[in-house]
Design a protein around this motif. Structure first.
Motif, mmCIF file in Angstrom:
data_model
loop_
_atom_site.group_PDB
_atom_site.id
_atom_site.type_symbol
_atom_site.label_atom_id
_atom_site.label_comp_id
_atom_site.label_asym_id
_atom_site.label_seq_id
_atom_site.Cartn_x
_atom_site.Cartn_y
_atom_site.Cartn_z
ATOM 1 N N PRO B 185 45.912 16.313 67.346
ATOM 2 C CA PRO B 185 45.300 15.106 66.761
ATOM 3 C C PRO B 185 44.362 15.431 65.602
ATOM 4 O O PRO B 185 44.294 14.683 64.625
ATOM 5 C CB PRO B 185 44.521 14.503 67.939
ATOM 6 C CG PRO B 185 45.164 15.059 69.159
ATOM 7 C CD PRO B 185 45.625 16.422 68.788
ATOM 8 N N ALA B 186 43.660 16.553 65.699
ATOM 9 C CA ALA B 186 42.750 16.927 64.608
ATOM 10 C C ALA B 186 43.532 17.284 63.351
ATOM 11 O O ALA B 186 43.149 16.902 62.237
ATOM 12 C CB ALA B 186 41.887 18.101 65.038
ATOM 13 N N ASP B 188 46.445 16.134 62.593
ATOM 14 C CA ASP B 188 46.954 14.857 62.071
ATOM 15 C C ASP B 188 45.892 14.156 61.230
ATOM 16 O O ASP B 188 46.201 13.389 60.321
ATOM 17 C CB ASP B 188 47.365 13.940 63.235
ATOM 18 C CG ASP B 188 48.759 14.259 63.746
ATOM 19 O OD1 ASP B 188 49.579 14.735 62.950
ATOM 20 O OD2 ASP B 188 49.015 14.047 64.945
ATOM 21 N N GLY B 189 44.636 14.400 61.573
ATOM 22 C CA GLY B 189 43.535 13.737 60.862
ATOM 23 C C GLY B 189 43.192 14.364 59.527
ATOM 24 O O GLY B 189 42.416 13.801 58.756
ATOM 25 N N ARG B 191 43.498 14.785 55.925
ATOM 26 C CA ARG B 191 44.130 13.896 54.939
ATOM 27 C C ARG B 191 44.796 14.713 53.840
ATOM 28 O O ARG B 191 44.221 15.676 53.324
ATOM 29 C CB ARG B 191 43.075 12.964 54.353
ATOM 30 C CG ARG B 191 42.606 11.953 55.385
ATOM 31 C CD ARG B 191 41.323 11.305 54.988
ATOM 32 N NE ARG B 191 41.404 10.727 53.664
ATOM 33 C CZ ARG B 191 40.381 10.153 53.047
ATOM 34 N NH1 ARG B 191 39.218 10.091 53.648
ATOM 35 N NH2 ARG B 191 40.519 9.647 51.853
ATOM 36 N N SER B 220 36.881 20.557 66.305
ATOM 37 C CA SER B 220 38.032 20.524 67.214
ATOM 38 C C SER B 220 38.421 21.920 67.666
ATOM 39 O O SER B 220 38.764 22.140 68.829
ATOM 40 C CB SER B 220 39.222 19.858 66.533
ATOM 41 O OG SER B 220 38.886 18.566 66.150
ATOM 42 N N LEU B 299 31.160 14.368 59.815
ATOM 43 C CA LEU B 299 32.365 13.602 60.147
ATOM 44 C C LEU B 299 32.027 12.270 60.804
ATOM 45 O O LEU B 299 32.894 11.593 61.316
ATOM 46 C CB LEU B 299 33.251 14.415 61.091
ATOM 47 C CG LEU B 299 33.958 15.613 60.449
ATOM 48 C CD1 LEU B 299 34.722 16.392 61.491
ATOM 49 C CD2 LEU B 299 34.877 15.181 59.339
#
Lengths: 369, 300
Positions: B185-186, B188-189, B191, B220, B299
């Motif tokens: 998930p990290a 995927d984050g 950008r 993460s 963040l």
């Protein structure tokens, strides 16, 4: 947080103002397809040194793809990208001499504003003291000299885009690329920032490509506007020329507001519309007797109160000094007219009016289905 | 040009009703969780704390407070086992973090959606595949008479499953999938515009990872590393079934002390060893939390 006004303290600066005029950018027969979708279909376009050129068009017309090709993020299937006559088509993105501001805020979240601006200088191994000094100077240039220690999440959208602009200018690129940089901002900040970007661009004399789908933004900022459609260039001209003499019906309708009034071609150079015969601007798209649409701007339409008139006012919209009046013709065709607000007050919805056009050439297009 | 549009509206909106936060209602909602934590974690922890500092006279049955259990847990074989567990956990967590990150990045950047889903599903299963079944699987394939050991002649090359590195390899089997699940998930984050902005500023791919991606991923990655360390540190059944006492581990020592496998009357030393484990876990968290707070600040 508030947005401060862009100060441009360039006098005595480090040379941003005194740099030579920007580079020439050329797209030659660029083609790019993503599967079955053709994003660019033989784009030919030249951007002059120091010019701000807006790429305008609907979503999917290829404007962002063209910009990304210049930045090196996309590669054409065929065609060339030239900067000052030098072919940069195969040059990797990190070696292109371009600075880019992205649509959404693309600041690095773990770096404060100063380090964001200095990022490129750090990659180029510029010494810490020098890069901090230059970054501070750029922050002053974009009007945020006191925001160097703030992180992106502590800045407003407008401030973030100013920092992004400073970062894009840090390496003194030959070309500045703006990919819808104002679209995520609220209306007031957008208005302020676009004027300031324009002023800064003129101060620096840097060749700039500006991608937008907002025609008002393009017309108000750019030296020239390139209207794109389906991966091809429809017309590239100054805002005034684009508005007054659109090359195609698409440009005419995409740039500004345009009404379509049914007409009939009398001969190759004349069209009959609203009971009058008017000269055709350019070539008529149909033979004599053929049905066409006459394209007219709201400011060219004249309305007068006439109890015997067959057109009816259906709506009015107050725009300030003028009011936009929408009338329907007997066949149900809507026509928009801009009238001085005082005159429009006499034409409330439901009024019977006479519609007239000035005696000058009109643009005609094939009859819409 | 500015414009104003008159919008017809319906009846006026109802007046806003002030929302009052009822603290008591909040406490009632969280009470079951607190009760569960108190029973399942608090009570054993208190019992462990009490037992670790208590000695029982075998003759009279009287109890007294002492630090002898704690001192014994930090000497000799017990200390060796504690350090062995820390070393095994740190090494296996470190290797799993690196390999898991690489695998997760490959999955995230893959064009094949089916591959991504297959890897993530498999990771979900394998991350929970531990204990005796895992030990048996490795013994059957890479043990002294394992299929692969014989076919590939691994014994001739010095391979020994019942060693530190054998156990490390076994732990990686569930730690790498755990890392994939944690870090995907990290990744995927991240950008794509950060990469492009870095490239646009002259950064190579390696510079992007060093100066942008890894710092952004740091919270993460740190979280994943702590999770892997904790998972390896607390593992018992796999090691017990596979290596017995040939690799000194604190969890095996605790089991031996409680069951009287080596010496009788070591139950309170076992509790002291458990307290040592809690202390190590707290130490890891003490290092992790400030780092995590520092990197998570930007963040928000």
């Amino acid at each position: 947080m508030t947005d401060t006004t862009l100060a441009v303290p360039l006098a005595g600066g480090d040379g941003h103002r005194t740099r030579a005029a920007g580079a020439t950018v050329e797209f030659r027969a660029l083609r790019r397809a993503f599967g079955a979708t053709v994003a660019l279909d033989g784009l030919d376009l030249t951007v002059r040194p120091g010019e701000l050129l807006a790429l305008l068009g609907p979503s999917g017309c290829g404007k962002t793809t063209a910009l990304r090709m210049l930045a090196g993020f996309e590669h054409p299937d065929s065609g060339l990208v030239l900067v000052d006559g030098e072919d940069v088509t195969g040059v990797p993105a990190h070696r292109r001499d371009t600075g880019m501001v992205f649509q959404s805020y693309s600041l690095f979240p773990h770096l404060n504003a100063l380090d964001n601006v200095a990022f490129g200088l750090r990659m180029r191994k510029v010494g810490a003291a020098e890069r901090r000094a230059r970054a501070a100077e750029l922050l002053e240039l974009v009007g945020l000299p006191d925001h160097g220690s703030r992180y992106p999440h502590q800045l407003s959208g407008g401030q973030q885009q100013r920092i992004a602009l400073a970062r894009a200018l840090a390496l003194r690129p030959r070309v500045l690329l703006l990919d819808e940089p104002l679209s995520a901002l609220d209306a007031k900040v957008r208005l302020t920032l676009r004027e300031e970007i324009r002023r800064l661009q003129q101060e620096l004399g840097i060749t700039t490509l500006f991608v937008t789908h907002d025609q008002e933004e393009a017309l108000s900022m750019a030296d020239r506007v390139a209207v794109m459609r389906g991966g091809r260039l429809e017309q590239c001209a100054t805002p005034a020329e684009l508005y007054a003499r659109p090359a195609t019906a698409f440009v005419a309708e995409f740039v500004g507001t345009m009404s379509r009034i049914p007409g009939r071609v009398v001969d190759g150079g004349t069209v009959e519309v609203l009971g009058r015969r008017l000269p055709v601007d350019g070539e008529a798209p149909a033979v004599a007797g053929g049905e066409v649409d006459v394209l007219v701007r709201p400011e060219a339409v004249r309305l007068s109160h006439d109890p015997a008139g067959r057109a009816r006012v259906v709506a009015t919209a107050f725009l300030g000094a003028v009011t936009r009046v929408t009338v329907t013709l007997p066949g149900g065709t809507p026509v928009k007219a801009d009238l001085p607000t005082e005159s429009a007050a006499a034409l409330p919805p439901g009024s019977a009016v006479a519609v007239d056009l000035p005696d000058r050439p009109v643009l005609v297009a094939p009859r819409a289905a | 040009m500015t414009s104003s549009t008159t919008t017809l509206t319906g009846p006026a909106a109802a007046a806003a009703v002030p929302v009052r936060r009822h603290r008591s209602a909040g406490w009632i909602a969280v009470a079951p969780l607190l009760a569960f934590v108190a029973l399942s974690f608090g009570a054993p922890a208190l019992a462990m704390l009490g037992g670790a500092f208590t000695a029982r006279d075998p003759a009279t049955g009287a109890t007294s407070y002492t630090t002898a259990n704690f001192a014994a847990s930090l000497h000799g074989a017990y200390l060796t086992a504690l350090l062995g567990s820390v070393k095994l956990s740190a090494v296996s967590a470190g290797i799993a973090a690196v390999l898991g990150l690489l695998l997760a990045q490959a999955v995230v950047t893959s064009r094949f959606r089916a591959l991504r889903e297959a890897v993530l599903t498999a990771s979900g299963v394998l991350a929970n595949f531990g204990g005796v079944p895992l030990a048996f699987a490795f013994v059957a394939t890479l043990g002294n008479s394992g299929v692969l050991t014989r076919q590939l002649g691994l014994a001739r090359h010095g391979w020994d499953l019942y060693s530190f590195w054998g156990l490390t390899l076994t732990y990686l089997y569930f730690l790498i999938p755990l890392m994939v699940l944690t870090v995907t998930p990290a990744l995927d984050g991240l950008r794509s515009q950060w990469r492009e902005a870095a490239q646009n500023n002259g950064a190579t791919g390696a510079q992007y990872w060093r100066h942008v991606a890894l710092p952004v991923l740091a919270p993460s990655l740190l979280g994943g590393l702590v999770l892997l360390f904790g998972s390896a540190f607390a593992a018992y059944a796999t090691a017990a079934a596979m290596v017995g006492s040939s690799v000194p581990l604190v969890t095996l020592q605790i089991a031996d002390a409680i069951s009287g496998n080596v010496l009788l009357g070591q139950e309170n030393v076992a509790l002291a060893l458990s307290l040592d484990m809690v202390a190590v876990a707290c130490l890891v968290m003490a290092v992790y939390l400030p780092l995590q707070r520092r990197s998570a600040r930007w963040l928000d």
